[in-house]
Design an enzyme around this catalytic site. Sequence first.
Site, PDB file in Angstrom:
ATOM      1  N   HIS A  67      90.333  22.020 137.829  1.00 30.07           N
ATOM      2  CA  HIS A  67      91.305  21.624 138.900  1.00 30.07           C
ATOM      3  C   HIS A  67      91.000  22.537 140.480  1.00 30.07           C
ATOM      4  O   HIS A  67      91.813  21.921 141.348  1.00 30.07           O
ATOM      5  CB  HIS A  67      92.261  23.435 138.008  1.00 30.07           C
ATOM      6  N   HIS A  82      91.030  23.500 145.897  1.00 26.24           N
ATOM      7  CA  HIS A  82      91.460  24.145 144.706  1.00 26.24           C
ATOM      8  C   HIS A  82      93.179  23.894 144.330  1.00 26.24           C
ATOM      9  O   HIS A  82      93.995  23.436 145.138  1.00 26.24           O
ATOM     10  CB  HIS A  82      91.926  25.428 144.781  1.00 26.24           C
TER      11      HIS A  82
END
Length: 160
Positions: A67, A82
């Site tokens: 992620h 992110h």
Amino acid sequence: MFGFFKRNTAEVEVKSLLKGKVVDLKSVPDEVFSSKMVGDGFAIEPYEDAVYSPVDGVVVQVFPTGHAIGIKTNEGLEILIHIGIDTVEMKGRGFTTYVKPGDVVKAGDRLISFDTELIRKEAKSTVIPVIITNMELVKDIKVSLGDAERGDNIAVIRLK
């Protein structure tokens, strides 16, 4: 004459990592990012399902869950990308990584693909914060907010 007044400030151009809407970091629904606790930058609401490198540099970290990724530019800036908010809780479901630490990347190289619908169902937000984590090197950041195509110049970071 002796270089006393010569300015030696480098600039780093940051390209859009995907097609999306560039938004102010303050609008990110996570205080760690919106309060700039980990650094300054911007965020992007994604209109597509893959992230491409916004800069030339070296991959320094790929989170095991896929992620998030860290890239160090040739100028020494450390950039954290992110994908989504609270996506670490997804434990890697919906993410495919295409690079590993140590890989040299150019702006536009594919880094990670993700399942936007799964993120919408299981996480807090699909927004993608892009953070400079070593702000001590940065003089200022100028960001162009609004819709952007992948590869558009969306930010200029001036170094001290």
